[in-house]
Design an enzyme around this catalytic site. Structure first.
Site, PDB file in Angstrom:
ATOM      1  CB  SER A  54      70.312  36.532  41.704  1.00 50.96           C
ATOM      2  OG  SER A  54      69.887  36.810  42.981  1.00 50.96           O
ATOM      3  CG  ASP A 357      66.216  44.154  44.434  1.00 51.18           C
ATOM      4  OD1 ASP A 357      66.470  44.265  44.992  1.00 51.18           O
ATOM      5  OD2 ASP A 357      66.339  43.546  42.765  1.00 51.18           O
ATOM      6  CG  HIS A 360      69.129  41.189  43.731  1.00 52.56           C
ATOM      7  ND1 HIS A 360      68.323  41.506  43.710  1.00 52.56           N
ATOM      8  CD2 HIS A 360      69.627  39.846  44.017  1.00 52.56           C
ATOM      9  CE1 HIS A 360      67.717  40.006  43.113  1.00 52.56           C
ATOM     10  NE2 HIS A 360      68.701  39.120  43.410  1.00 52.56           N
TER      11      HIS A 360
END
Ligand SMILES: *[C@@H]1O[C@H](CO)[C@@H](O)[C@H](O)[C@H]1NC(C)=O
Ligand SMILES: *[C@@H]1O[C@H](CO)[C@@H](O)[C@H](O)[C@H]1NC(C)=O
Length: 403
Positions: A54, A357, A360
């Site tokens: 990610s 968040d 990340h």
């Protein structure tokens, strides 16, 4: 606040012609010997191929239609103004690398495969990174009783996709050598999730440490395979200082002050990330010996990020660098039962936060990491520009600072 200004901020040159000429001469001296090594003279890297998780996914999981929190507002709000599948409020490190080399932002492989792009332009690069991906295959985790791995897109599978796509990038072995030889391969960050999933399950750090050699081998096997296909320049990022990550700080909160360093990060988790990074670098050195014609570049995400956890104000981050922007309370503004989502009001100015968040980082943090790699000391060997990048050509044409 914008790291690129370090390069762009040339207003003082404008009034000083002598300085200007010096800059041009230095640029010429520095770049001329390298041009001869470049497959495509005049344009630096012709494309970027990216693999990872990610930290680098620009929409693969999104276009695989898996429902993940990153696919809803407020993700993407700052730069794209809508969710793109990137797990941040804006661009990722690989986006900044692409911009820096004058290449388009990387298209996710899934979107091309779904036939959603009229002009996919695959020869300018493709992104195979998938949010949640691991370096090792799912079988490894199954065997260890680690059942919380949500995706089945290991590095192996990402390489299979690359092989599948290769015929639309180049048609013969010699054309592949030439096309891939002038491309930049970004292999990672990958491996972070191989540790995240067992850490979430509270497996012991001793046990998780035993996974490191296998994770590193998965990464080096991928690099070897890419080199055999024709890759010459590969950037291989290490792990971030996970002891400074909002999620880990919340999950592994400790009453013992000794567990924390001066920046408030968990020492033992950062030590673990350092261990992975050391093992990775040892393996990269062995690869360099085996493949002396290649340029295997270690990207030190760890130290590029650690500097802004240590001195957040110097990088435009206000207050604690350890609280995330989009969360719902708790000491680090991270609540695992109420993650960043449409129901959560994010902070007003994400550029003042390192964490987006809790897992990340914000676009602002990713931008600083990219700046640290491209213009700072955080690549080994330094990621020099083999030919003139469009930006430098622009400078040479003397119009860059005038604008
Ligand atoms: C993961 O993907 C591979 C390759 O597509 C497949 O063989 C395997 O069965 C999948 N495993 C799971 C658990 O979905
Ligand atoms: C986390 O969120 C849950 C559900 O919204 C809530 O009940 C709980 O009080 C929150 N915890 C903290 C520490 O804010």
């Amino acid at each position: 606040m914008q790291p690129w200004k370090l390069r762009d901020g040339g207003s003082s040159y404008r009034s000083d012609t002598r300085q200007w000429i010096k800059v041009i001469l230095i640029t010429l001296v520095v770049t001329i010997p390298r041009i001869t090594h470049c497959t495509v003279v005049g344009s630096c890297y012709t494309s970027i191929f990216s693999f990872g998780d990610s930290l680098a996914d620009t929409g693969n999981l999104y276009f695989a239609f898996q429902e993940v929190q990153c696919f809803f507002p407020p993700y993407g709000e700052t730069y794209f103004h809508h969710p793109t599948g990137r797990c941040s409020n804006g661009r990722l490190i690989v986006d900044f690398i692409a911009e820096y080399f004058g290449l388009p932002l990387l298209k996710p492989y899934m979107r091309i495969k779904n036939g959603e792009l009229e002009d996919a332009n695959v020869e300018k690069g493709v992104n195979f990174a998938v949010a949640g991906a691991t370096a090792l295959g799912i079988e490894f985790f199954d065997e260890k009783g680690i059942k919380n791995v949500p995706t089945n897109y290991s590095l192996r599978i990402q390489l299979d996709w690359f092989n599948e796509m290769l015929p639309s990038i180049c048609t013969s072995s010699s054309s592949c050598k030439s096309v891939l030889g002038s491309s930049l391969f970004v292999v990672g960050e990958i491996g972070g999730n191989d540790y995240n999933y067992p850490f979430i399950l509270k497996k012991s750090v001793e046990e998780i440490t035993t996974y490191v050699p296998q994770v590193v081998t998965a990464i080096t096997s991928a690099i070897k395979e890419l080199i055999e296909l024709g890759a010459v320049t590969l950037v291989v990022p290490g792990n971030l200082p996970i002891g400074c990550s909002t999620g880990y700080l919340t999950d592994y909160m400790s009453a013992d002050e000794e567990d924390y360093d001066e920046a408030g990060c968990l020492r033992w988790l950062n030590k673990f990330a350092e261990y992975h990074n050391e093992q990775l670098q040892i393996a990269l050195n062995q690869l360099r010996d085996l493949h002396p014609h290649t340029n295997i570049i270690y990207a030190d995400y760890y130290n590029a990020a650690l500097r802004f956890y240590r001195a957040p104000h110097q990088y435009g981050f206000r207050g604690s660098a350890l609280k995330c922007c989009c969360g719902s309370g708790g000491p680090y503004n991270f609540n695992v039962t109420a993650l960043c989502s449409e129901a959560v009001k994010p902070c007003d100015d994400p550029s003042q936060f390192v964490g987006w968040d809790g897992i990340h980082l914000t676009e602002a943090a990713y931008r600083w990491i990219a700046q640290g790699l491209l213009e700072g000391p955080y690549t080994t060997p330094h990621i020099t520009i083999p030919c003139l990048s469009p930006k430098e050509k622009y400078v040479m044409k003397s119009s860059y600072f005038v604008a």
